[in-house]
Design a protein around this motif. Structure first.
Motif, PDB file in Angstrom:
ATOM      1  N   PRO A   1       2.774 -16.796 -10.496  1.00  0.00           N
ATOM      2  CA  PRO A   1       1.353 -17.084  -9.935  1.00  0.00           C
ATOM      3  C   PRO A   1       0.390 -16.294  -9.660  1.00  0.00           C
ATOM      4  N   GLU A   2       0.547 -14.940  -9.435  1.00  0.00           N
ATOM      5  CA  GLU A   2      -0.363 -13.974  -9.001  1.00  0.00           C
ATOM      6  C   GLU A   2      -1.126 -13.681 -10.257  1.00  0.00           C
ATOM      7  N   ASP A   3      -0.716 -14.160 -11.504  1.00  0.00           N
ATOM      8  CA  ASP A   3      -1.277 -14.009 -12.591  1.00  0.00           C
ATOM      9  C   ASP A   3      -2.218 -14.908 -12.955  1.00  0.00           C
ATOM     10  N   SER A   4      -2.491 -15.913 -12.090  1.00  0.00           N
ATOM     11  CA  SER A   4      -3.339 -17.044 -12.335  1.00  0.00           C
ATOM     12  C   SER A   4      -4.879 -16.628 -12.207  1.00  0.00           C
ATOM     13  N   SER A   5      -5.671 -16.765 -13.257  1.00  0.00           N
ATOM     14  CA  SER A   5      -6.973 -16.247 -12.986  1.00  0.00           C
ATOM     15  C   SER A   5      -7.896 -16.661 -14.227  1.00  0.00           C
ATOM     16  N   PHE A   6      -8.956 -16.206 -14.427  1.00  0.00           N
ATOM     17  CA  PHE A   6      -9.954 -16.539 -15.453  1.00  0.00           C
ATOM     18  C   PHE A   6     -10.096 -15.333 -16.346  1.00  0.00           C
TER      19      PHE A   6
ATOM     20  N   TYR B   1     -11.324  -9.137 -20.032  1.00  0.00           N
ATOM     21  CA  TYR B   1     -11.568  -9.047 -18.777  1.00  0.00           C
ATOM     22  C   TYR B   1     -10.797 -10.222 -17.926  1.00  0.00           C
ATOM     23  N   ARG B   2     -10.814 -10.008 -16.588  1.00  0.00           N
ATOM     24  CA  ARG B   2     -10.309 -11.021 -15.767  1.00  0.00           C
ATOM     25  C   ARG B   2     -11.074 -11.295 -14.745  1.00  0.00           C
ATOM     26  N   GLN B   3     -11.040 -12.355 -14.200  1.00  0.00           N
ATOM     27  CA  GLN B   3     -11.987 -12.628 -12.963  1.00  0.00           C
ATOM     28  C   GLN B   3     -11.420 -13.605 -12.042  1.00  0.00           C
ATOM     29  N   PHE B   4     -11.156 -13.099 -10.782  1.00  0.00           N
ATOM     30  CA  PHE B   4     -10.551 -13.980  -9.646  1.00  0.00           C
ATOM     31  C   PHE B   4     -11.897 -14.738  -9.078  1.00  0.00           C
ATOM     32  N   PRO B   5     -11.391 -15.993  -8.322  1.00  0.00           N
ATOM     33  CA  PRO B   5     -12.434 -16.495  -7.553  1.00  0.00           C
ATOM     34  C   PRO B   5     -13.382 -15.618  -6.692  1.00  0.00           C
ATOM     35  N   LYS B   6     -14.653 -15.997  -6.905  1.00  0.00           N
ATOM     36  CA  LYS B   6     -15.746 -15.429  -6.078  1.00  0.00           C
ATOM     37  C   LYS B   6     -15.847 -13.818  -6.380  1.00  0.00           C
TER      38      LYS B   6
ATOM     39  N   ASP C   1     -15.953 -18.403 -23.890  1.00  0.00           N
ATOM     40  CA  ASP C   1     -16.059 -18.913 -22.642  1.00  0.00           C
ATOM     41  C   ASP C   1     -15.005 -19.123 -21.641  1.00  0.00           C
ATOM     42  N   GLY C   2     -13.990 -18.102 -21.761  1.00  0.00           N
ATOM     43  CA  GLY C   2     -12.912 -17.899 -20.878  1.00  0.00           C
ATOM     44  C   GLY C   2     -11.817 -18.705 -20.929  1.00  0.00           C
ATOM     45  N   THR C   3     -10.502 -18.343 -20.350  1.00  0.00           N
ATOM     46  CA  THR C   3      -9.578 -19.072 -20.362  1.00  0.00           C
ATOM     47  C   THR C   3      -8.979 -19.386 -19.011  1.00  0.00           C
ATOM     48  N   ARG C   4      -8.946 -20.475 -18.415  1.00  0.00           N
ATOM     49  CA  ARG C   4      -8.391 -20.593 -16.894  1.00  0.00           C
ATOM     50  C   ARG C   4      -6.974 -20.851 -17.086  1.00  0.00           C
ATOM     51  N   LEU C   5      -6.380 -19.656 -16.806  1.00  0.00           N
ATOM     52  CA  LEU C   5      -4.787 -19.755 -16.575  1.00  0.00           C
ATOM     53  C   LEU C   5      -4.374 -20.055 -15.057  1.00  0.00           C
ATOM     54  N   SER C   6      -3.381 -20.986 -14.959  1.00  0.00           N
ATOM     55  CA  SER C   6      -2.874 -21.490 -13.588  1.00  0.00           C
ATOM     56  C   SER C   6      -0.982 -21.389 -14.007  1.00  0.00           C
TER      57      SER C   6
ATOM     58  N   VAL D   1     -18.356 -15.932 -30.268  1.00  0.00           N
ATOM     59  CA  VAL D   1     -17.136 -15.660 -29.749  1.00  0.00           C
ATOM     60  C   VAL D   1     -16.234 -16.921 -29.289  1.00  0.00           C
ATOM     61  N   SER D   2     -15.139 -16.990 -30.005  1.00  0.00           N
ATOM     62  CA  SER D   2     -14.581 -18.490 -29.654  1.00  0.00           C
ATOM     63  C   SER D   2     -13.310 -17.865 -28.948  1.00  0.00           C
ATOM     64  N   GLN D   3     -13.044 -18.483 -27.921  1.00  0.00           N
ATOM     65  CA  GLN D   3     -11.766 -18.157 -27.065  1.00  0.00           C
ATOM     66  C   GLN D   3     -10.752 -19.540 -27.020  1.00  0.00           C
ATOM     67  N   HIS D   4      -9.514 -19.351 -26.994  1.00  0.00           N
ATOM     68  CA  HIS D   4      -8.700 -20.518 -27.028  1.00  0.00           C
ATOM     69  C   HIS D   4      -7.297 -20.212 -26.550  1.00  0.00           C
ATOM     70  N   PRO D   5      -6.682 -20.984 -25.671  1.00  0.00           N
ATOM     71  CA  PRO D   5      -7.271 -22.335 -25.241  1.00  0.00           C
ATOM     72  C   PRO D   5      -8.171 -22.005 -23.801  1.00  0.00           C
ATOM     73  N   SER D   6      -8.908 -22.957 -23.527  1.00  0.00           N
ATOM     74  CA  SER D   6      -9.941 -22.888 -22.531  1.00  0.00           C
ATOM     75  C   SER D   6      -9.125 -23.127 -21.059  1.00  0.00           C
ATOM     76  N   ARG D   7      -7.784 -23.749 -21.065  1.00  0.00           N
ATOM     77  CA  ARG D   7      -7.315 -23.810 -20.065  1.00  0.00           C
ATOM     78  C   ARG D   7      -5.729 -24.013 -20.283  1.00  0.00           C
ATOM     79  N   VAL D   8      -4.872 -23.360 -19.418  1.00  0.00           N
ATOM     80  CA  VAL D   8      -3.389 -23.559 -19.547  1.00  0.00           C
ATOM     81  C   VAL D   8      -2.762 -23.537 -18.322  1.00  0.00           C
ATOM     82  N   ILE D   9      -1.703 -24.554 -18.139  1.00  0.00           N
ATOM     83  CA  ILE D   9      -1.055 -24.521 -16.973  1.00  0.00           C
ATOM     84  C   ILE D   9       0.523 -24.468 -17.373  1.00  0.00           C
ATOM     85  N   CYS D  10       0.899 -23.175 -16.839  1.00  0.00           N
ATOM     86  CA  CYS D  10       2.579 -23.338 -17.089  1.00  0.00           C
ATOM     87  C   CYS D  10       3.436 -22.983 -16.190  1.00  0.00           C
TER      88      CYS D  10
END
Lengths: 110, 116
Positions: free
Chosen positions: B86-91, B36-41, B109-114, B4-13
Motif C-alpha cells: 500500500p505504501e507504494d501507491s502513488s502517481f 518520477y513519483r508524485q504523492f498527493p499535494k 500522462d502518468g500511471t495512478r497505482l493503487s 510520450v505515451s504511458q500505459h496503463p493510466s490506472r491500475v489497482i491490484c
C-alpha cells in the motif's frame, strides 16, 4: 543544479496576462531555465526554455534578466484552462536532470 | 510536439503483486528516460534515470530491487514495482529526452497505482 524560488500561488483574471516570476540567483553559465506546468492529475507539460536571450513560442514568452538571476514566464492572455502548477527549473551542468521544486499554483479567475 | 505515451493510466491490484508500467516515445528516439513519483499535494520526485542499453541510475533512497527499470530500446522503458505494498501507491510519471543534451524532456500522462 541551481535552486529556484517561486511564489506558492498567484491569481490572474481571465484574458489578462499572467506574469510568473522565478528567482535562480545561483544559476551557472551553462544552465538553462525551463518552464513546465502540471494540470491536476496529468503529467507535466513543457512550455518553454532559454539560456540568456528572451524566448517566445505559441504558448508563452520567457524573459530572462541580463544577469540571469531571475526570469519571468508570461502567458499573454490567460484562460481558465491555464490554471495549473507552474514549475521553473534550472537544468544543466553535471547532472542535467530536471528536479522539481514546489512551483506556483496559478489560478485563472473568470 | 514530442509525444510520450504511458500505459496503463490506472491500475489497482492486491498487495504482493508486481506491476509493470510502460513508457514509449512515439515520435522521437529517447536516449534518456526518467521515472518520477508524485504523492498527493506534493511535487514530482525523481526516482531514476536510464540510458538506452545501460543500467538505470537510482536517486538516493530509491530501492533498485523494488523498482526495476528496463530501457532496452530507444523508444521503450519499463518500470516494474515488485511485490507492491500500500505504501507504494502513488502517481508514477515517465519522461523522455532525445539526443541533444539541452532538448526539453517530455512527459507521459502518468500511471495512478493503487495497492489494496
Amino acid at each position: 543544479d541551481a535552486k529556484t524560488t517561486q511564489p506558492p500561488s498567484m491569481d490572474c483574471a481571465e484574458g489578462r496576462a499572467a506574469n510568473l516570476p522565478c528567482n535562480h540567483s545561483t544559476i551557472s553559465g551553462n544552465e538553462y531555465v525551463y518552464w513546465y506546468r502540471q494540470i491536476h492529475s496529468q503529467g507535466p507539460q513543457y512550455i518553454i526554455h532559454g539560456l540568456k536571450n528572451n524566448e517566445t513560442n505559441e504558448m508563452a514568452s520567457l524573459i530572462i534578466t541580463e544577469d540571469r538571476k531571475s526570469s519571468t514566464l508570461i502567458l499573454p492572455h490567460a484562460t481558465l484552462r491555464d490554471t495549473a502548477v507552474y514549475y521553473c527549473i534550472v537544468r544543466g551542468g553535471a547532472t542535467n536532470k530536471l528536479i522539481f521544486g514546489t512551483g506556483t499554483l496559478l489560478a485563472v479567475q473568470p | 510536439g514530442a509525444v510520450v505515451s504511458q500505459h496503463p493510466s490506472r491500475v489497482i491490484c492486491k498487495s504482493g503483486t508486481s506491476v509493470k508500467i510502460e513508457c514509449r516515445s512515439l515520435d522521437f528516439q529517447a536516449t534518456t528516460m526518467f521515472w518520477y513519483r508524485q504523492f498527493p499535494k506534493q511535487s514530482l520526485m525523481l526516482m531514476a534515470t536510464s540510458n538506452e542499453g545501460s543500467k538505470a541510475t537510482y536517486e538516493q533512497g530509491v530501492e533498485k530491487d523494488k523498482f526495476l527499470i528496463n530501457h532496452a530500446s530507444l523508444t521503450l522503458s519499463t518500470l516494474t514495482v515488485t511485490s507492491a505494498h500500500p505504501e507504494d501507491s502513488s502517481f508514477y510519471i515517465c519522461s523522455a529526452r532525445g539526443t541533444a543534451i539541452n532538448q526539453p524532456q517530455h512527459f507521459g500522462d502518468g500511471t495512478r497505482l493503487s495497492i489494496l
